[in-house]
Each structure stands twice: as C-alpha cells, then as structure tokens.
Motif scaffolding. Structure first.
Motif, PDB file in Angstrom:
ATOM      1  N   ASP A  18      -4.700   7.215   7.782  1.00 48.76           N
ATOM      2  CA  ASP A  18      -5.375   6.567   6.657  1.00 48.76           C
ATOM      3  C   ASP A  18      -4.739   5.200   6.454  1.00 48.76           C
ATOM      4  OD1 ASP A  18      -6.839   6.009   4.411  1.00 48.76           O
ATOM      5  OD2 ASP A  18      -6.071   7.675   3.212  1.00 48.76           O
ATOM      6  N   ARG A  19      -5.505   4.128   6.648  1.00 51.80           N
ATOM      7  CA  ARG A  19      -4.974   2.763   6.563  1.00 51.80           C
ATOM      8  C   ARG A  19      -5.854   1.885   5.669  1.00 51.80           C
ATOM      9  NH1 ARG A  19      -2.434   1.286  11.538  1.00 51.80           N
ATOM     10  NH2 ARG A  19      -1.357   3.113  12.393  1.00 51.80           N
ATOM     11  N   ASN A  20      -5.214   0.970   4.969  1.00 50.97           N
ATOM     12  CA  ASN A  20      -5.910  -0.096   4.254  1.00 50.97           C
ATOM     13  C   ASN A  20      -5.636  -1.396   4.996  1.00 50.97           C
ATOM     14  OD1 ASN A  20      -7.106  -1.817   2.386  1.00 50.97           O
ATOM     15  ND2 ASN A  20      -5.287  -1.888   1.086  1.00 50.97           N
ATOM     16  N   PHE A  21      -6.677  -1.997   5.583  1.00 50.64           N
ATOM     17  CA  PHE A  21      -6.527  -3.242   6.336  1.00 50.64           C
ATOM     18  C   PHE A  21      -6.906  -4.436   5.460  1.00 50.64           C
ATOM     19  CE2 PHE A  21      -6.554  -0.340   9.897  1.00 50.64           C
ATOM     20  CZ  PHE A  21      -5.724  -0.960  10.829  1.00 50.64           C
ATOM     21  N   LEU A  22      -6.119  -5.502   5.577  1.00 47.59           N
ATOM     22  CA  LEU A  22      -6.310  -6.714   4.784  1.00 47.59           C
ATOM     23  C   LEU A  22      -6.401  -7.912   5.720  1.00 47.59           C
ATOM     24  CD1 LEU A  22      -6.285  -8.129   1.953  1.00 47.59           C
ATOM     25  CD2 LEU A  22      -3.790  -8.282   2.218  1.00 47.59           C
ATOM     26  N   SER A  23      -7.477  -8.692   5.580  1.00 46.54           N
ATOM     27  CA  SER A  23      -7.663  -9.873   6.418  1.00 46.54           C
ATOM     28  C   SER A  23      -6.879 -11.051   5.854  1.00 46.54           C
ATOM     29  CB  SER A  23      -9.146 -10.241   6.495  1.00 46.54           C
ATOM     30  OG  SER A  23      -9.563 -10.858   5.285  1.00 46.54           O
ATOM     31  N   PRO A  24      -6.658 -12.105   6.647  1.00 48.07           N
ATOM     32  CA  PRO A  24      -5.984 -13.300   6.122  1.00 48.07           C
ATOM     33  C   PRO A  24      -6.735 -13.921   4.949  1.00 48.07           C
ATOM     34  CG  PRO A  24      -5.999 -13.344   8.520  1.00 48.07           C
ATOM     35  CD  PRO A  24      -6.883 -12.199   8.103  1.00 48.07           C
ATOM     36  N   GLU A  25      -8.056 -13.690   4.890  1.00 46.68           N
ATOM     37  CA  GLU A  25      -8.862 -14.249   3.798  1.00 46.68           C
ATOM     38  C   GLU A  25      -8.867 -13.366   2.553  1.00 46.68           C
ATOM     39  OE1 GLU A  25     -10.051 -15.765   7.692  1.00 46.68           O
ATOM     40  OE2 GLU A  25      -9.943 -13.719   6.887  1.00 46.68           O
ATOM     41  N   GLY A  26      -8.248 -12.185   2.635  1.00 47.80           N
ATOM     42  CA  GLY A  26      -8.177 -11.299   1.478  1.00 47.80           C
ATOM     43  C   GLY A  26      -9.218 -10.202   1.446  1.00 47.80           C
ATOM     44  N   ASP A  27      -9.934  -9.986   2.561  1.00 42.11           N
ATOM     45  CA  ASP A  27     -10.926  -8.911   2.619  1.00 42.11           C
ATOM     46  C   ASP A  27     -10.224  -7.574   2.860  1.00 42.11           C
ATOM     47  OD1 ASP A  27     -12.896 -10.968   2.590  1.00 42.11           O
ATOM     48  OD2 ASP A  27     -12.659 -11.186   4.759  1.00 42.11           O
TER      49      ASP A  27
END
Length: 229
Positions: A83-92
């Motif tokens: 179970d992972r929460n991924f975060l983009s450099p733009e904050g998505d």
C-alpha cells in the motif's frame, strides 16, 4: 484557495477506510486450500515477496509506505499487500495498493460493492480504461468508477485490474471464474481525486504507464505462471 490539504487528507483517508473494507469483507467465508489454512505454498509466497521490490520512486513520483498489519493479511487471506501513496513533483497524489494471494479471495468484493457498503456513493457507472503495453503493443484493461463521500466533499476515481503474472492486466466479466485455474493472482488498485485538469490527467496517465512497466519487471522475475504446490 488550495485544495491540496483536502486532497491529501480527504480521498486518501477514505481509501484507508474502504481499502480495509475491500480486503476484509468476507474474511472467514473461504476455507481449505483457498485460504491455505495449512500454510502458504512456496510458489505463492515467492509471487507475494516480489511485491516488496516495487521501487519507492517511479518516474519522479516518490512514495510513502502504508503499513499493512498481519491481522489484515490473515483476515484477507492474502499472502502480501503493498500500500503506497505516490506524490509527484507537482504535488499530485495517487494511491496504489496491490494484493497478492489465491485467486478466490483476491477476486472477491470489487470497490463498487465494498466502497458503497462503507458509506460512500458510487457516482458513475463502471467503464474500462486501457493503458498501452509497450513490449507487445497490447493494452492493459482496468475497470474505472467514480466514488464520493456522503456529503460529496470528496470525489475520487478508482481503477482496478487483475494479473496472474504482473505483465497482463485484465478485467474480465467474471474474474473469479476467469482466474480460477491460476496458482496466485495480483489485484491492483489505483486511486486519485477527481480532476478535469488535462495536465494532471496526462501526468497521472504517464505515471500509470511507468508503474505498469515497473510491475512487469518486478513481478515477472523468475515467475512461472500458473505454478502450484
């Protein structure tokens, strides 16, 4: 006004609740070989262990691991859950959960059953999304549905699909029957808040393509499809 805090704490917190429902409902209703009450076969354990090699960073998106307790694994009759929460450099934000186990338990209770049972509303019909599979140019099939909280303050898109090998992701009409002969099965959930921003959608789609490429590499290692003990 920025919606980032609500996005981070809104649909993700709902997923923490309904995600648990999705893997817990019906626990105890499966028996014998399906739940491996006499121990998990080595082939299933090997397939499950491969999930732990999923990179923490994918295409510039960094991830936070969410702990899954042994109690949840046992109740879900799952060999492993990532179970992972991924975060983009733009904050998505994108939430990714992958379940591995016997096909019977893994195919039970799709989100449109579990999420609504947890108090969420199904806000759309179930449609099919397709992502390209570069090596053979075939597309990967995912079910897609929009859910919202009772007060409609949080709306999020859920995509889900199944694969016996980490390479071919399929969404058959009757997954339980379609995968009954497999030794193990992976189920992938991808969850993100609703948006109409084309730039965000494009970034998310590119992330999913890269995620599928990583899964193809990680889950395909030394795998023998359909192997059973």
């Amino acid at each position: 006004m920025s919606t980032r805090p609500r996005e981070a704490g809104g649909f993700l917190s709902y997923f923490a609740t309904v995600g648990a429902c999705a893997i817990l409902v019906g626990a105890g209703l499966v028996h014998g070989r399906i739940t491996d009450r006499w121990g998990v076969p080595s082939s299933v354990s090997a397939a499950a262990d491969r999930l732990d090699h999923l990179p923490d960073v994918i295409h510039g998106w960094t991830s936070t691991r969410r702990e899954v307790s042994d109690r949840v694994l046992t109740a879900a009759a799952a060999a492993n859950i990532v179970d992972r929460n991924f975060l983009s450099p733009e904050g998505d934000h994108i939430q990714v959960m992958i379940v591995c186990g016997r096909p019977g338990p893994v195919t039970r209770h799709p989100p449109n059953v579990c999420f609504t049972a947890s108090g969420l509303r199904q806000a759309s019909g179930i449609t099919t999304d397709r992502f390209p599979n570069e090596p053979d140019r075939q597309s990967m099939e995912f079910a897609r549905c929009l859910f919202e909280s009772e007060e409609a303050s949080s709306r999020f898109i859920t995509q889900w699909s199944f694969s016996p090998n980490g390479r071919d992701w399929q969404m058959p009409g009757n997954p339980r029957m379609a995968f009954a002969g497999e030794g193990w099965l992976y189920k992938l959930y991808i969850i993100a808040s609703e948006t109409k921003d084309d730039r965000v959608i494009a970034r998310r789609n590119e992330f999913v393509n890269q995620l599928l490429a990583e899964l193809r590499e990680v889950l395909g290692r030394d795998a023998v499809v359909g192997e059973t003990d």
